[in-house]
Design a protein around this motif. Structure first.
Motif, PDB file in Angstrom:
ATOM      1  N   ALA A   1       0.827  -1.216   0.000  1.00  0.00           N
ATOM      2  CA  ALA A   1       0.000   0.000   0.000  1.00  0.00           C
ATOM      3  C   ALA A   1       0.854   1.256   0.000  1.00  0.00           C
ATOM      4  O   ALA A   1       0.402   2.307  -0.447  1.00  0.00           O
ATOM      5  CB  ALA A   1      -0.935  -0.011   1.218  1.00  0.00           C
ATOM      6  N   ASP A   2       2.060   1.159   0.518  1.00  0.00           N
ATOM      7  CA  ASP A   2       2.946   2.316   0.605  1.00  0.00           C
ATOM      8  C   ASP A   2       4.248   2.008  -0.157  1.00  0.00           C
ATOM      9  O   ASP A   2       5.204   1.555   0.442  1.00  0.00           O
ATOM     10  CB  ASP A   2       3.239   2.615   2.070  1.00  0.00           C
ATOM     11  CG  ASP A   2       4.154   3.807   2.271  1.00  0.00           C
ATOM     12  OD1 ASP A   2       4.151   4.704   1.413  1.00  0.00           O
ATOM     13  OD2 ASP A   2       4.878   3.841   3.280  1.00  0.00           O
ATOM     14  N   ASP A   3       4.245   2.218  -1.522  1.00  0.00           N
ATOM     15  CA  ASP A   3       3.241   2.980  -2.204  1.00  0.00           C
ATOM     16  C   ASP A   3       2.910   2.389  -3.590  1.00  0.00           C
ATOM     17  O   ASP A   3       2.299   3.021  -4.416  1.00  0.00           O
ATOM     18  CB  ASP A   3       3.699   4.432  -2.338  1.00  0.00           C
ATOM     19  CG  ASP A   3       2.635   5.325  -2.956  1.00  0.00           C
ATOM     20  OD1 ASP A   3       1.478   5.199  -2.561  1.00  0.00           O
ATOM     21  OD2 ASP A   3       2.970   6.099  -3.850  1.00  0.00           O
ATOM     22  N   LEU A   4       3.309   1.165  -3.842  1.00  0.00           N
ATOM     23  CA  LEU A   4       2.991   0.568  -5.131  1.00  0.00           C
ATOM     24  C   LEU A   4       1.481   0.471  -5.331  1.00  0.00           C
ATOM     25  O   LEU A   4       0.975   0.647  -6.446  1.00  0.00           O
ATOM     26  CB  LEU A   4       3.631  -0.817  -5.241  1.00  0.00           C
ATOM     27  CG  LEU A   4       3.427  -1.555  -6.568  1.00  0.00           C
ATOM     28  CD1 LEU A   4       3.988  -0.744  -7.729  1.00  0.00           C
ATOM     29  CD2 LEU A   4       4.081  -2.928  -6.511  1.00  0.00           C
ATOM     30  N   GLY A   5       0.744   0.225  -4.243  1.00  0.00           N
ATOM     31  CA  GLY A   5      -0.710   0.114  -4.360  1.00  0.00           C
ATOM     32  C   GLY A   5      -1.354   1.396  -4.846  1.00  0.00           C
ATOM     33  O   GLY A   5      -2.314   1.371  -5.620  1.00  0.00           O
ATOM     34  N   GLY A   6      -0.820   2.544  -4.401  1.00  0.00           N
ATOM     35  CA  GLY A   6      -1.359   3.812  -4.868  1.00  0.00           C
ATOM     36  C   GLY A   6      -1.167   3.989  -6.359  1.00  0.00           C
ATOM     37  O   GLY A   6      -2.078   4.427  -7.081  1.00  0.00           O
ATOM     38  N   TRP A   7       0.020   3.633  -6.826  1.00  0.00           N
ATOM     39  CA  TRP A   7       0.280   3.726  -8.257  1.00  0.00           C
ATOM     40  C   TRP A   7      -0.613   2.770  -9.035  1.00  0.00           C
ATOM     41  O   TRP A   7      -1.159   3.110 -10.084  1.00  0.00           O
ATOM     42  CB  TRP A   7       1.749   3.420  -8.541  1.00  0.00           C
ATOM     43  CG  TRP A   7       2.493   4.659  -8.850  1.00  0.00           C
ATOM     44  CD1 TRP A   7       3.288   5.373  -8.015  1.00  0.00           C
ATOM     45  CD2 TRP A   7       2.468   5.366 -10.088  1.00  0.00           C
ATOM     46  NE1 TRP A   7       3.764   6.499  -8.651  1.00  0.00           N
ATOM     47  CE2 TRP A   7       3.279   6.517  -9.924  1.00  0.00           C
ATOM     48  CE3 TRP A   7       1.841   5.154 -11.311  1.00  0.00           C
ATOM     49  CZ2 TRP A   7       3.478   7.435 -10.942  1.00  0.00           C
ATOM     50  CZ3 TRP A   7       2.042   6.079 -12.331  1.00  0.00           C
ATOM     51  CH2 TRP A   7       2.849   7.198 -12.143  1.00  0.00           C
ATOM     52  N   LEU A   8      -0.766   1.557  -8.530  1.00  0.00           N
ATOM     53  CA  LEU A   8      -1.588   0.574  -9.216  1.00  0.00           C
ATOM     54  C   LEU A   8      -3.037   1.043  -9.314  1.00  0.00           C
ATOM     55  O   LEU A   8      -3.715   0.796 -10.320  1.00  0.00           O
ATOM     56  CB  LEU A   8      -1.504  -0.771  -8.489  1.00  0.00           C
ATOM     57  CG  LEU A   8      -2.208  -1.951  -9.158  1.00  0.00           C
ATOM     58  CD1 LEU A   8      -1.642  -2.210 -10.552  1.00  0.00           C
ATOM     59  CD2 LEU A   8      -2.070  -3.207  -8.291  1.00  0.00           C
ATOM     60  N   SER A   9      -3.509   1.742  -8.287  1.00  0.00           N
ATOM     61  CA  SER A   9      -4.887   2.247  -8.338  1.00  0.00           C
ATOM     62  C   SER A   9      -5.070   3.253  -9.467  1.00  0.00           C
ATOM     63  O   SER A   9      -6.118   3.292 -10.118  1.00  0.00           O
ATOM     64  CB  SER A   9      -5.278   2.870  -6.991  1.00  0.00           C
ATOM     65  OG  SER A   9      -4.668   4.144  -6.799  1.00  0.00           O
ATOM     66  N   GLN A  10      -4.050   4.069  -9.720  1.00  0.00           N
ATOM     67  CA  GLN A  10      -4.129   5.043 -10.809  1.00  0.00           C
ATOM     68  C   GLN A  10      -4.051   4.346 -12.174  1.00  0.00           C
ATOM     69  O   GLN A  10      -4.817   4.665 -13.101  1.00  0.00           O
ATOM     70  CB  GLN A  10      -2.990   6.062 -10.685  1.00  0.00           C
ATOM     71  CG  GLN A  10      -2.941   6.813  -9.361  1.00  0.00           C
ATOM     72  CD  GLN A  10      -4.097   7.776  -9.197  1.00  0.00           C
ATOM     73  OE1 GLN A  10      -4.809   8.100 -10.134  1.00  0.00           O
ATOM     74  NE2 GLN A  10      -4.296   8.244  -7.969  1.00  0.00           N
ATOM     75  N   ASP A  62       0.167   8.948  -2.333  1.00  0.00           N
ATOM     76  CA  ASP A  62       1.036   8.331  -1.326  1.00  0.00           C
ATOM     77  C   ASP A  62       0.454   8.539   0.060  1.00  0.00           C
ATOM     78  O   ASP A  62       1.194   8.718   1.024  1.00  0.00           O
ATOM     79  CB  ASP A  62       2.444   8.930  -1.395  1.00  0.00           C
ATOM     80  CG  ASP A  62       3.433   8.175  -0.513  1.00  0.00           C
ATOM     81  OD1 ASP A  62       3.222   6.977  -0.268  1.00  0.00           O
ATOM     82  OD2 ASP A  62       4.406   8.791  -0.066  1.00  0.00           O
ATOM     83  N   CYS A  63      -0.867   8.552   0.176  1.00  0.00           N
ATOM     84  CA  CYS A  63      -1.473   9.025   1.424  1.00  0.00           C
ATOM     85  C   CYS A  63      -2.461   8.032   2.025  1.00  0.00           C
ATOM     86  O   CYS A  63      -2.671   6.939   1.510  1.00  0.00           O
ATOM     87  CB  CYS A  63      -2.122  10.391   1.198  1.00  0.00           C
ATOM     88  SG  CYS A  63      -0.901  11.673   0.817  1.00  0.00           S
ATOM     89  N   ASP A  64      -3.083   8.462   3.107  1.00  0.00           N
ATOM     90  CA  ASP A  64      -3.857   7.593   3.992  1.00  0.00           C
ATOM     91  C   ASP A  64      -5.347   7.874   3.865  1.00  0.00           C
ATOM     92  O   ASP A  64      -5.773   8.851   3.252  1.00  0.00           O
ATOM     93  CB  ASP A  64      -3.413   7.844   5.434  1.00  0.00           C
ATOM     94  CG  ASP A  64      -3.596   6.641   6.326  1.00  0.00           C
ATOM     95  OD1 ASP A  64      -4.285   5.693   5.909  1.00  0.00           O
ATOM     96  OD2 ASP A  64      -3.041   6.640   7.438  1.00  0.00           O
ATOM     97  N   ASN A  65      -6.146   7.004   4.477  1.00  0.00           N
ATOM     98  CA  ASN A  65      -7.594   7.178   4.600  1.00  0.00           C
ATOM     99  C   ASN A  65      -7.994   6.914   6.048  1.00  0.00           C
ATOM    100  O   ASN A  65      -7.393   6.057   6.707  1.00  0.00           O
ATOM    101  CB  ASN A  65      -8.331   6.205   3.675  1.00  0.00           C
ATOM    102  CG  ASN A  65      -8.019   6.453   2.218  1.00  0.00           C
ATOM    103  OD1 ASN A  65      -8.530   7.357   1.591  1.00  0.00           O
ATOM    104  ND2 ASN A  65      -7.134   5.623   1.656  1.00  0.00           N
ATOM    105  N   PRO A  66      -8.998   7.628   6.559  1.00  0.00           N
ATOM    106  CA  PRO A  66      -9.386   7.423   7.959  1.00  0.00           C
ATOM    107  C   PRO A  66      -9.854   6.011   8.256  1.00  0.00           C
ATOM    108  O   PRO A  66      -9.690   5.506   9.368  1.00  0.00           O
ATOM    109  CB  PRO A  66     -10.533   8.430   8.156  1.00  0.00           C
ATOM    110  CG  PRO A  66     -10.332   9.458   7.093  1.00  0.00           C
ATOM    111  CD  PRO A  66      -9.747   8.722   5.929  1.00  0.00           C
TER     112      PRO A  66
END
Length: 341
Positions: A1-10, A62-66
């Protein structure tokens, strides 16, 4: 999730549009792989290839969610000061039985010195950012973790309490106040224990800076305090290793309204403005280099991700919602910007 997952989501969102006939606006991807070491080459790249960064809106992921059910729009980050403290007394190791009681011990001196930097609640003595407004505190109060949340999400032991937040929401201490962590020492590990007085002892200190704090100013303040409180007459050296300022953002305007609509549709809940207690130097760099460009900060992390831990994970359900939100965000931005971005 930090941070390949963020890129994959895009990329997944982009591929969904491509499979449906193409994205509704121009999209440029930039993959930077040095974030975890402070992005030391990014500024030079920006200056050498400025055309690569031309955009009406930037989405930085590269960020979080509550939580896994509520999306977060990051609007503040803490800065970072890395420093090293070294205490010295001897030319070499000596027998602790023969010389203990006559010689100053750098290891004990280091423990006393580091402990003197914080109060009984672990807050840095003499270093505090201005308090937040009552309206801000009311807005974020529901996002503040209680002790049960800390046990579930951060592994706090059942018989240990979290730090007392006093009359502030706990996230104010986590997002908008400085904090000190010891991230390395030269003290021997248990398997290498020996009955000796060490000639010197050092600690590397990581200071998370509140938005608005300058690393050089905080270093000078802590250095002065350390040098004034060195125990046992030990020799002391204090060195700054790294300094990154914090960041805070209003996040207002048509691009952020578009993000709000996209995330509301994907999550079934309003997008919430949050802070992140960590430091992301490249985001500060983007803010400095492109002060007039909207920066939408999102990601796929949640409180149980365990970023930087041995079992870092990504919640599949949250990932799917973020992908859907990114699909919708491109559509909303196209409508907002007239198809040119």
């Amino acid at each position: 999730a930090d941070d390949l997952g963020g890129w994959l989501s895009q990329l997944t969102a982009f591929r969904a549009w491509e499979a449906s006939g193409g994205v509704p606006l121009n999209v440029r991807f930039l993959l930077e792989g040095e974030e975890e070491i402070g992005s030391p080459n990014l500024k030079r790249y920006m200056e050498e290839f400025p055309d690569a960064f031309q955009a009406d809106v930037m989405v930085l992921t590269d960020c979080d969610n509550p939580s896994t059910d509520v999306a977060g729009l990051t609007v503040s980050l803490r800065g970072l000061l890395d420093m090293e403290v070294e205490l010295s007394a001897l030319k070499g190791k000596v027998h602790s039985g023969l010389w203990g009681g006559a010689l100053p011990d750098p290891a004990i001196g280091l423990c006393k010195l580091v402990g003197s930097l914080v109060d009984d609640q672990g807050r840095i003595v003499g270093l505090e950012a201005p308090g937040q407004s009552a309206a801000w505190r009311e807005q974020v109060s529901a996002l503040s973790p209680d002790d049960d949340d800390l046990r579930r999400d951060a592994g706090l032991l059942d018989d240990v309490a979290g730090l007392d937040p006093g009359d502030r929401p706990r996230v104010e201490w986590m997002w908008r106040q400085p904090h000190l962590t010891v991230i390395a020492t030269s003290l021997p590990q248990p398997g290498k224990a020996a009955n000796v007085i060490l000639p010197k002892a050092s600690a590397r200190l990581s200071v998370r800076l509140a938005p608005g704090m300058e690393a050089a100013e905080v270093f000078a303040q802590l250095k002065e305090r350390i040098e004034a409180n060195v125990p046992f007459g030990l020799r002391c050296e204090v060195r700054q290793l790294q300094g990154v300022k914090g960041w805070a953002y209003a996040a207002e305007g048509p691009a952020f309204d578009a993000a709000g609509r996209a995330y509301r549709q994907a999550f079934g809940a309003d997008l919430v403005k949050i802070g992140v207690g960590g430091s992301i130097p490249f985001i500060t760099l983007f803010a400095d280099q492109f002060p007039d460009t909207p920066l939408i900060l999102n990601g796929v992390m949640d409180p149980q991700t365990g970023a930087h831990g041995p079992n870092e994970s990504m919640h599949v359900g949250l990932f799917a919602k973020v992908v859907a939100a990114n699909v919708l965000l491109l559509d909303e931005l196209a409508a907002t910007l007239g198809g040119a971005a």
